[in-house]
Design a protein around this motif. Structure first.
Motif, PDB file in Angstrom:
ATOM      1  N   PHE A   1       0.852  -1.137   0.194  1.00 53.53           N
ATOM      2  CA  PHE A   1      -0.022  -0.067   0.098  1.00 53.53           C
ATOM      3  C   PHE A   1       0.856   1.287   0.386  1.00 53.53           C
ATOM      4  O   PHE A   1       0.360   2.324  -0.399  1.00 53.53           O
ATOM      5  N   GLY A   2       2.484   1.135   0.179  1.00 56.12           N
ATOM      6  CA  GLY A   2       3.308   2.382   0.113  1.00 56.12           C
ATOM      7  C   GLY A   2       4.172   1.410   0.000  1.00 56.12           C
ATOM      8  O   GLY A   2       5.030   1.660   0.629  1.00 56.12           O
ATOM      9  N   SER A   3       4.044   0.862  -1.840  1.00 53.22           N
ATOM     10  CA  SER A   3       5.593   0.328  -2.187  1.00 53.22           C
ATOM     11  C   SER A   3       6.986   0.503  -2.289  1.00 53.22           C
ATOM     12  O   SER A   3       7.157   2.438  -2.577  1.00 53.22           O
ATOM     13  N   TYR A   4       7.876   0.087  -2.232  1.00 56.30           N
ATOM     14  CA  TYR A   4       9.216   0.675  -2.457  1.00 56.30           C
ATOM     15  C   TYR A   4       9.353   1.204  -4.342  1.00 56.30           C
ATOM     16  O   TYR A   4       8.671   0.219  -5.174  1.00 56.30           O
ATOM     17  N   LEU A   5       9.287   1.618  -4.450  1.00 57.21           N
ATOM     18  CA  LEU A   5       9.981   2.042  -6.135  1.00 57.21           C
ATOM     19  C   LEU A   5      10.844   1.800  -6.771  1.00 57.21           C
ATOM     20  O   LEU A   5      12.110   1.745  -7.171  1.00 57.21           O
ATOM     21  N   VAL A   6      10.939  -0.049  -6.185  1.00 59.09           N
ATOM     22  CA  VAL A   6      12.260  -0.971  -7.177  1.00 59.09           C
ATOM     23  C   VAL A   6      11.517  -1.744  -7.935  1.00 59.09           C
ATOM     24  O   VAL A   6      10.373  -2.239  -7.904  1.00 59.09           O
ATOM     25  N   ASN A   7      12.316  -2.334  -8.576  1.00 60.77           N
ATOM     26  CA  ASN A   7      12.350  -3.959  -9.649  1.00 60.77           C
ATOM     27  C   ASN A   7      13.090  -4.137  -9.589  1.00 60.77           C
ATOM     28  O   ASN A   7      14.162  -4.181 -10.444  1.00 60.77           O
ATOM     29  N   PRO A   8      13.011  -5.607  -9.023  1.00 60.84           N
ATOM     30  CA  PRO A   8      14.305  -6.600  -8.508  1.00 60.84           C
ATOM     31  C   PRO A   8      14.127  -7.683  -9.459  1.00 60.84           C
ATOM     32  O   PRO A   8      13.576  -7.752 -10.631  1.00 60.84           O
TER      33      PRO A   8
END
Length: 201
Positions: free
Chosen positions: A97-104
């Motif tokens: 709901f307040g996600s990390y702005l990353v693509n692993p």
């Protein structure tokens, strides 16, 4: 996702795997750093690449390192790439709901020397692949280059050449990434790390 810029790619080979990333850290078109680390070792045979907001990249790397150490103490064994991918997915989904702005991107060899790669979105949905995984602002360029260059059952040196060509040609066509690259080739015998020079403009 595009604020800092990135280009990360992982490829499967014959009992080996490669993961590479560019070195640029930017604030949109302004270059801030030309040696920013985006690929991190988790174990001797498992690596993670994180593209996205630089502050979240640092935060998540520290959190993954802590959780992997806890796993090692609790289970008394080294975490496997597939298990680590599920751990990453769980950490990201916790903050949906307040996600990390990353693509692993997770890449590694398991205990039977079988290559494993996968990518995820910012809330941890796992995307498994049999050939390659890409992410970052140069994602579309990387897809085209990898589809044209990748072949099954590449040996470590051939895999290095393939991933290097794909990465360098892709960042040349993306203003948000570049300024050199680093490639890690993970084999049963060990990890080979090589730095690549690219255009500096």
């Amino acid at each position: 996702m595009e604020y800092n810029g990135a280009a990360i790619v992982a490829m499967k080979g014959k009992n080996c795997i490669a993961i590479g990333a560019d070195k640029r850290l930017g604030q949109r078109q302004l270059t801030v750093d030309t040696n920013f680390k985006k690929v991190f070792p988790i174990t001797e045979r498992t690596y993670i690449g994180l593209s996205g907001l630089a502050t979240d990249v640092k935060t998540l790397h520290d959190q993954f390192r802590m959780r992997v150490n806890l796993y090692k103490h609790r289970e008394e064994r080294v975490i496997e790439p597939k298990t680590f991918a599920n751990l990453v997915s769980h950490v990201l989904y916790e903050r949906r709901f307040g996600s990390y702005l990353v693509n692993p991107v997770v890449a590694g060899l398991d205990k039977n020397d079988i290559p494993f790669i996968c990518g995820m979105d910012s809330i941890g949905c796992i995307d498994l692949a049999d050939n390659f995984i890409v992410c970052g602002t140069a994602e579309e360029n990387l897809y085209g280059a990898c589809e044209g260059l990748w072949e099954p059952d590449l040996e470590p040196e051939e895999l290095f050449e393939t991933i290097s060509q794909a990465l360098l040609n892709s960042v040349d066509r993306d203003a948000m990434s570049g300024w050199g690259a680093v490639v890690h080739i993970i084999t049963p015998a060990g990890v080979i790390t090589r730095d690549l020079k690219s255009r500096m403009d």
